[in-house]
Design an enzyme around this catalytic site. Structure first.
Site, mmCIF file in Angstrom:
data_model
loop_
_atom_site.group_PDB
_atom_site.id
_atom_site.type_symbol
_atom_site.label_atom_id
_atom_site.label_comp_id
_atom_site.label_asym_id
_atom_site.label_seq_id
_atom_site.Cartn_x
_atom_site.Cartn_y
_atom_site.Cartn_z
ATOM 1 N N LYS A 50 -17.461 5.348 31.518
ATOM 2 C CA LYS A 50 -18.244 6.593 31.641
ATOM 3 C C LYS A 50 -17.448 7.789 31.112
ATOM 4 O O LYS A 50 -17.917 8.923 31.141
ATOM 5 C CB LYS A 50 -18.604 6.851 33.113
ATOM 6 C CG LYS A 50 -19.605 5.907 33.702
ATOM 7 C CD LYS A 50 -20.308 6.448 34.944
ATOM 8 C CE LYS A 50 -19.497 6.699 36.132
ATOM 9 N NZ LYS A 50 -20.286 7.001 37.347
ATOM 10 N N LYS A 52 -14.800 8.847 32.611
ATOM 11 C CA LYS A 52 -14.298 9.558 33.790
ATOM 12 C C LYS A 52 -13.051 8.822 34.276
ATOM 13 O O LYS A 52 -13.052 7.606 34.380
ATOM 14 C CB LYS A 52 -15.332 9.498 34.918
ATOM 15 C CG LYS A 52 -16.479 10.480 34.799
ATOM 16 C CD LYS A 52 -17.301 10.436 36.099
ATOM 17 C CE LYS A 52 -18.033 11.733 36.319
ATOM 18 N NZ LYS A 52 -18.720 11.792 37.599
HETATM 19 N N1 C2G Z 1 -23.833 15.506 43.348
HETATM 20 C C1 C2G Z 1 -24.535 16.529 43.978
HETATM 21 N N2 C2G Z 1 -23.966 17.763 44.086
HETATM 22 C C2 C2G Z 1 -22.720 17.991 43.582
HETATM 23 C C3 C2G Z 1 -22.000 16.952 42.959
HETATM 24 C C4 C2G Z 1 -22.588 15.696 42.852
HETATM 25 O O1 C2G Z 1 -25.678 16.329 44.438
HETATM 26 N N3 C2G Z 1 -22.200 19.243 43.708
HETATM 27 C C5 C2G Z 1 -24.473 14.190 43.250
HETATM 28 C C6 C2G Z 1 -24.704 13.754 41.804
HETATM 29 O O2 C2G Z 1 -25.899 14.349 41.287
HETATM 30 C C7 C2G Z 1 -24.807 12.243 41.951
HETATM 31 C C8 C2G Z 1 -23.870 11.945 43.133
HETATM 32 O O3 C2G Z 1 -23.632 13.200 43.797
HETATM 33 O O4 C2G Z 1 -26.147 11.871 42.309
HETATM 34 C C9 C2G Z 1 -22.550 11.349 42.689
HETATM 35 O O5 C2G Z 1 -21.986 12.223 41.736
HETATM 36 P P1 C2G Z 1 -20.872 11.609 40.735
HETATM 37 O O6 C2G Z 1 -19.846 10.900 41.540
HETATM 38 O O7 C2G Z 1 -20.476 12.670 39.781
HETATM 39 O O8 C2G Z 1 -21.733 10.496 40.007
HETATM 40 P P2 C2G Z 1 -21.927 10.301 38.428
HETATM 41 O O9 C2G Z 1 -20.623 10.302 37.744
HETATM 42 O O10 C2G Z 1 -22.977 11.244 38.025
HETATM 43 O O11 C2G Z 1 -22.409 8.765 38.346
HETATM 44 O O12 C2G Z 1 -25.174 5.160 37.065
HETATM 45 C C10 C2G Z 1 -25.136 6.499 37.560
HETATM 46 C C11 C2G Z 1 -23.742 7.027 37.557
HETATM 47 O O13 C2G Z 1 -22.854 6.131 38.186
HETATM 48 C C12 C2G Z 1 -23.726 8.393 38.248
#
Ligand code: C2G
Length: 134
Positions: A50, A52
């Site tokens: 990803k 990340k």
């Molecule tokens: N999130 C949120 N508010 C934030 C930060 C994150 O609501 N301030 C939510 C994101 O929208 C997501 C979840 O928390 O639904 C997890 O965020 P991440 O760990 O950044 O996930 P991501 O890298 O977007 O991975 O297959 C889908 C991916 O694995 C999503």
């Protein structure tokens, strides 16, 4: 539990690195939409796919999520393409993501309901990493 009382199985996906209240608010709201919440947690290897690099290793991120009372199960997310089989194998009724993903997973509507919840403002793992490095 009577079938008609079953509120359903909810699933969400993410890295959840440096777990913070934005993640927690997403998980809490998702858990209120069903009676079981499954979190598919991105593995360290999938995170590199990803683009990340998670600061906290998978097993510790998993432990943190499992300690949240409204998270019922944590499974690994190891690729982009496992969602349909996850939905089928776990009998998922509802797929939930933050709205930074709005529309990206609408193809799942053939298999379950799809809901995008508003992100929590002013907090992100990226911001936290930057504040550590300042
Ligand atoms: N999130 C949120 N508010 C934030 C930060 C994150 O609501 N301030 C939510 C994101 O929208 C997501 C979840 O928390 O639904 C997890 O965020 P991440 O760990 O950044 O996930 P991501 O890298 O977007 O991975 O297959 C889908 C991916 O694995 C999503």
């Amino acid at each position: 539990m009577k079938i008609e009382d079953r509120k359903g199985i909810v699933i969400t996906y993410g890295t959840f690195d440096l777990l913070h209240y934005g993640h927690l608010e997403l998980l809490r709201r998702a858990s209120l939409l069903g009676d079981t919440l499954i979190v598919a947690l991105s593995t360290d290897e999938f995170n590199s796919l990803k683009g990340k690099e998670s600061k906290i290793p998978y097993n510790k991120r998993k432990e943190l999520l499992e300690s949240i009372r409204f998270v019922d199960q944590v499974i690994p997310e190891s690729n982009w393409d496992q969602k349909v089989s996850d939905i089928q194998s776990f009998g998922v009724d509802l797929f939930v993501m933050g709205d930074d993903w709005e529309g990206e997973f609408d193809f799942l509507k053939n298999h379950c309901q799809v809901v995008y919840l508003p992100r929590t403002i002013d907090i992100s793992t990226t911001k936290l990493k930057k504040s550590f490095n300042s």
